[in-house]
Scaffold this active site. Sequence first.
Site, PDB file in Angstrom:
ATOM      1  N   ASP A 187      15.371  39.460  34.930  1.00 12.44           N
ATOM      2  CA  ASP A 187      16.116  38.796  35.989  1.00 12.44           C
ATOM      3  C   ASP A 187      16.952  37.729  35.277  1.00 12.44           C
ATOM      4  OD1 ASP A 187      17.005  37.105  37.916  1.00 12.44           O
ATOM      5  OD2 ASP A 187      15.114  37.062  39.034  1.00 12.44           O
TER       6      ASP A 187
ATOM      7  N   HIS B 236      44.861  45.591  36.689  1.00 13.61           N
ATOM      8  CA  HIS B 236      45.421  46.868  36.237  1.00 13.61           C
ATOM      9  C   HIS B 236      46.954  46.895  36.343  1.00 13.61           C
ATOM     10  CE1 HIS B 236      41.285  47.831  36.275  1.00 13.61           C
ATOM     11  NE2 HIS B 236      41.183  48.234  37.523  1.00 13.61           N
TER      12      HIS B 236
ATOM     13  N   ARG C 145      17.547  43.838  36.734  1.00 14.29           N
ATOM     14  CA  ARG C 145      16.403  43.372  37.512  1.00 14.29           C
ATOM     15  C   ARG C 145      15.553  44.570  37.915  1.00 14.29           C
ATOM     16  NH1 ARG C 145      19.170  39.431  41.540  1.00 14.29           N
ATOM     17  NH2 ARG C 145      20.153  41.422  41.983  1.00 14.29           N
TER      18      ARG C 145
ATOM     19  N   ASP D  32      39.640  45.933  30.619  1.00 10.60           N
ATOM     20  CA  ASP D  32      40.438  46.431  31.736  1.00 10.60           C
ATOM     21  C   ASP D  32      40.525  47.922  31.463  1.00 10.60           C
ATOM     22  OD1 ASP D  32      42.632  47.509  33.220  1.00 10.60           O
ATOM     23  OD2 ASP D  32      43.250  45.454  33.655  1.00 10.60           O
ATOM     24  N   HIS D  33      39.783  48.711  32.220  1.00 12.34           N
ATOM     25  CA  HIS D  33      39.612  50.109  31.797  1.00 12.34           C
ATOM     26  C   HIS D  33      40.934  50.875  31.814  1.00 12.34           C
ATOM     27  CE1 HIS D  33      39.431  51.047  36.106  1.00 12.34           C
ATOM     28  NE2 HIS D  33      39.509  52.325  35.813  1.00 12.34           N
TER      29      HIS D  33
ATOM     30  N   ASP E 191      41.521  42.881  43.266  1.00  7.16           N
ATOM     31  CA  ASP E 191      40.785  44.019  42.712  1.00  7.16           C
ATOM     32  C   ASP E 191      41.657  44.865  41.783  1.00  7.16           C
ATOM     33  OD1 ASP E 191      38.506  45.841  42.559  1.00  7.16           O
ATOM     34  OD2 ASP E 191      39.696  47.216  43.795  1.00  7.16           O
TER      35      ASP E 191
END
Length: 487
Positions: free
Chosen positions: A89, A238, A46, A175-176, A233
């Site tokens: 947007d 993880h 945006r 998932d880093h 989180d």
Amino acid sequence: TAPLATHLTIFGATGDLAQRMLLPSLYGLQREGLLPPALRILGSARGELDGEGFRTLVAAAIARHAPAGERDPASLRAFLERVDFQPADVSSPEAMAALARTITAARDGGGAAYHLSTAPRWYAPICAALGAAGLNDPGARVLLEKPIGHDLASSVAINDGVAAVFDEDRVFRVDHYLGKEGVQNLLALRFGNALFEPLWNARHIEQVQITVAETVGVEGRAGYYDEAGALRDMLQNHLLQLLCLTAMEPPAHFEPHSVRNEKIKVLRSLRPLRGGDVASHTVAGQYTAGAVGGTAVPGYRDELGRDSRTETFVAVRAHIDNWRWSGVPFYLRTGKRMPRRCTEIYIQFRAIPHSIFAGGGARVAPNALVIALQPEERIALALMNKTPGLDRGGVKLSQVALDLDLRHAFAEQRRFIAYERLYLDALEGNGTLFVRRDEIEAAWQWVDGIHAGWRDADLTPKSYPAGTWGPASAVVLTERHGHSWRE
Ligand code: BG6
């Protein structure tokens, strides 16, 4: 697999993740000469930015976040030549249609990747817009950032929306942690050595601990974090991925289906935590003011500026109900504002069945394997050894570690950061290190049970001072069963 992508659109390209991780990683690949030569990168977000403005932002992000020794003007110039921007947007169908026209022209029939790094509620609408423009052809794939929803129902809704446009093998859920060198080395350690696998089961292993400790607080992400908490989180994704790689059966091949088929079996074998089990098997904590590394830091609520019952620490005693792991506790814990940053897996083997040294009163500690993933990359095997001496009054033993520092062992090799590896894999169409839909949903289902237990018991997180290893009840979680956290 999908063909090589020569076009990449990043949605949310001006956001925090893009600036800290995504753009510097792409730049790192550029510098290493690893980006597909024809790759063009289109940022979108945006706002009123144009191509020039975005390139200035990209240059600033790289100056701030690329590794210090890796900022050179020639690579930056070459990288910026690939980069353009179109504002959109995502809630506006007209803007999305215009963006889709730009992408169509830019792709020019080539393979494409669309990286969605916006709020997850936009994933389905963005995919719908891409689909409406015919941009979901077999050459296209979509990358999705976590969190995919905040519970099972919302993740199913998002996954359904995406699946209406993209086939599952074209969906790359990031998932880093799976991109981290140390995490992949876990597979090399287990399946590249004959030594461990015969011992890797309930007969020989007493307990497993997986710790992801961070020293940071909520870092300006309080809005998101306070809705999520540590369980959503960190643990849902993880830690459960680390659990899968630690506990899964050997896959037949290192390729997407083989690996993910084994991971999902672990998730489906997790013993559900429900009702009263939740209170006895989990601990939620929230940090109060304290000191981390000698620096005074405020408590979570002070940072937030209001009251909150969100957990910044969570510990779980989990069980995997299958033949291999029956009866072995897997202790999982993660928290913000811990004493030091450390991600590690600790495997404690069973005690020796009988000590021949008992006469000397020597204590024989069980063997343990520590796999440190970050910031150090280290593999240490704790072994009992004879303490040198004449042994008058009996043999003395001490525990000494066989200690392998992987950064030292591979000092010549450049350390690729997680997103560099993941981008390259996604552009090449290799999904092995990405998370499949069934994994995400099984993980949510298990985590939802814990949330429901907390809600039903009206649980408030226990406080812990910043700079400590969590609330006292986390210690009880292990000690009650004769185990202790490794610190
Ligand atoms: C993210 C979480 O997924 O992982 C953050 O949202 C956390 O809260 C981060 O800080 C940790 O990643 P890393 O790579 O620093 O261990």
